[in-house]
Design a protein around this motif. Sequence first.
Motif, PDB file in Angstrom:
ATOM      1  N   GLU A   1      -7.815   9.462  -8.959  1.00  0.00           N
ATOM      2  CA  GLU A   1      -7.799   9.911  -8.132  1.00  0.00           C
ATOM      3  C   GLU A   1      -9.211  10.760  -7.150  1.00  0.00           C
ATOM      4  OE1 GLU A   1      -7.003  14.005  -5.699  1.00  0.00           O
ATOM      5  OE2 GLU A   1      -6.422  13.997  -7.429  1.00  0.00           O
TER       6      GLU A   1
ATOM      7  N   TYR B   1       0.894  -1.382  -0.011  1.00  0.00           N
ATOM      8  CA  TYR B   1      -0.608   0.239  -0.290  1.00  0.00           C
ATOM      9  C   TYR B   1       0.606   1.670  -0.348  1.00  0.00           C
ATOM     10  CZ  TYR B   1      -4.654  -2.803   0.396  1.00  0.00           C
ATOM     11  OH  TYR B   1      -5.427  -3.400   0.768  1.00  0.00           O
TER      12      TYR B   1
ATOM     13  N   ALA C   1     -13.319  -2.697  -8.272  1.00  0.00           N
ATOM     14  CA  ALA C   1     -12.765  -1.652  -8.730  1.00  0.00           C
ATOM     15  C   ALA C   1     -14.512  -0.320  -8.881  1.00  0.00           C
ATOM     16  CB  ALA C   1     -12.178  -1.756  -9.626  1.00  0.00           C
TER      17      ALA C   1
ATOM     18  N   HIS D   1      -5.405   7.156   1.215  1.00  0.00           N
ATOM     19  CA  HIS D   1      -4.314   8.002   0.439  1.00  0.00           C
ATOM     20  C   HIS D   1      -4.309   8.915   0.778  1.00  0.00           C
ATOM     21  CE1 HIS D   1      -2.247   8.522  -3.441  1.00  0.00           C
ATOM     22  NE2 HIS D   1      -2.277   7.333  -3.786  1.00  0.00           N
TER      23      HIS D   1
ATOM     24  N   LEU E   1      -7.444  -1.149  -6.210  1.00  0.00           N
ATOM     25  CA  LEU E   1      -6.619   0.150  -5.759  1.00  0.00           C
ATOM     26  C   LEU E   1      -5.368   0.826  -6.610  1.00  0.00           C
ATOM     27  CD1 LEU E   1      -7.526   0.532  -1.811  1.00  0.00           C
ATOM     28  CD2 LEU E   1      -8.516   1.579  -3.567  1.00  0.00           C
ATOM     29  N   SER E   2      -4.841  -0.647  -6.785  1.00  0.00           N
ATOM     30  CA  SER E   2      -3.362  -0.240  -7.301  1.00  0.00           C
ATOM     31  C   SER E   2      -4.065   0.225  -8.605  1.00  0.00           C
ATOM     32  CB  SER E   2      -2.848  -1.429  -7.599  1.00  0.00           C
ATOM     33  OG  SER E   2      -1.818  -1.332  -7.913  1.00  0.00           O
TER      34      SER E   2
ATOM     35  N   SER F   1     -11.808   8.253  -7.833  1.00  0.00           N
ATOM     36  CA  SER F   1     -12.057   7.179  -6.638  1.00  0.00           C
ATOM     37  C   SER F   1     -11.168   6.412  -5.528  1.00  0.00           C
ATOM     38  CB  SER F   1     -12.448   5.989  -7.771  1.00  0.00           C
ATOM     39  OG  SER F   1     -12.887   6.037  -8.625  1.00  0.00           O
ATOM     40  N   TYR F   2      -9.554   6.664  -5.724  1.00  0.00           N
ATOM     41  CA  TYR F   2      -8.999   5.869  -4.933  1.00  0.00           C
ATOM     42  C   TYR F   2      -8.224   6.601  -3.767  1.00  0.00           C
ATOM     43  CZ  TYR F   2      -4.891   8.306  -7.024  1.00  0.00           C
ATOM     44  OH  TYR F   2      -3.445   9.532  -7.906  1.00  0.00           O
ATOM     45  N   SER F   3      -8.377   7.709  -3.414  1.00  0.00           N
ATOM     46  CA  SER F   3      -9.061   8.621  -2.192  1.00  0.00           C
ATOM     47  C   SER F   3     -10.454   8.891  -1.472  1.00  0.00           C
ATOM     48  CB  SER F   3      -8.655  10.233  -3.408  1.00  0.00           C
ATOM     49  OG  SER F   3      -9.507  10.908  -3.701  1.00  0.00           O
TER      50      SER F   3
ATOM     51  N   LEU G   1      -6.797   2.149  -9.963  1.00  0.00           N
ATOM     52  CA  LEU G   1      -7.225   2.840 -10.269  1.00  0.00           C
ATOM     53  C   LEU G   1      -5.748   3.812 -10.038  1.00  0.00           C
ATOM     54  CD1 LEU G   1      -9.947   2.183  -7.772  1.00  0.00           C
ATOM     55  CD2 LEU G   1     -10.301   2.926  -9.979  1.00  0.00           C
ATOM     56  N   VAL G   2      -5.236   3.243  -8.972  1.00  0.00           N
ATOM     57  CA  VAL G   2      -4.351   4.407  -9.124  1.00  0.00           C
ATOM     58  C   VAL G   2      -3.404   4.600 -10.401  1.00  0.00           C
ATOM     59  CG1 VAL G   2      -1.590   4.654  -8.079  1.00  0.00           C
ATOM     60  CG2 VAL G   2      -3.845   4.224  -6.236  1.00  0.00           C
TER      61      VAL G   2
END
Length: 390
Positions: free
Chosen positions: A130, A44, A371, A67, A121-122, A132-134, A124-125
Amino acid sequence: MLKEAIYAREQEMLQLLERLVNQDSGSKYKKGVDAIGHMLRQKYEKLGFIVDVATEDVVGNHLIIRHKETVRPGIVIVAHMDTVFPEGTAKERPFTIKGSRAYGPGVIDMKASQVALLTALSALVEMGDEKSYSNVHIVLNSDEEIGSHKSKIVIENVALGKDYALIMEPARANGALVSARRGGGTYTLRVYGKAAHSGIAPEEGISAIEEICYKIIELQKLNGIEEGVNVNVGLISGGEASNVVSPYAEATIDVRITEPHQGTLIDKAVRKVCAKPHIEGTNIELVGGINRYPVIKNDKTESLLAHIREAGKEIGLAIEDVATGGGSDASFTSSVHVATIDGLGPVGGGAHSIDEYLDIPTLTERTYLLAKVIQRLSNKPAMTPVNYTI
């Protein structure tokens, strides 16, 4: 693009899953659970997430993850790192693949879910999403299989004020998600008597086993106290030898409830049964209580489920939901009034047994669904303002 980013990682996902499965992480094996936590923490942090550690003395440490760009996350995601298997199990039957299934201790409950969450999450990053993952706040806890007694407060604190809770227990064997769960708790009843030789001086003894038998009969009668309430004395032990009046006996009591008010009802009833000894001279000790309240399918749940179904439809996956009698950390997010859906992990079966397995094709499929759900929930107006605290 999101689908390609996830499916391209399938072999990488299986390799990580193998590492996680081959590391024992039974709830009472702190060193092993913390090793899992260390592996995941590194992953992470490489993605730009901040990992806070809630340290524990006996069970493994819990991880609280967000994040570095996160301000007011609307989604809490919960996934446990512990399994039911003792130290040495992974060496006896390590991760293996046979056909379209993967086997090993904890492979479906819930190390595959850990891989799915990290990979979603990987991806999405990687896509630069941003928004979504944040928007996620994650709890990886270490004691779910023994009741989450230590992590309960962590989960509730992180969940408080969130719009949605996604619980990463595995999907049902038919792929269904879980929209409702029964609540319950565990009690330990201890009875102390007095030892004596059963042949030489039986009159000097006071049998703890005899006393606990009276209590077990009364406890089992509580099954009729109200519809939806179940009481099961599932474990008993006691005594020293067949020719000794038993000085000690113990019973473990499992309680299940369907409605929130039944928690108070059955707790009071159990304590009343155990309040006074039947046999003079015995002493009784009762510990435990109701730990998880029911997850009720309500309007908030239906709204969240509708979003998940729409996300499923986008990827060609029909989403069904079921209610189940088993407990999970969904109880804690639901109890602080957050819309909660459970069973968002991959599909498998045989949890807690030597036959535990993952259906490998669902590892990427359910990662993609997760996701898409995060994306969908992150691109709609928040239900309530959220104050970010740890």
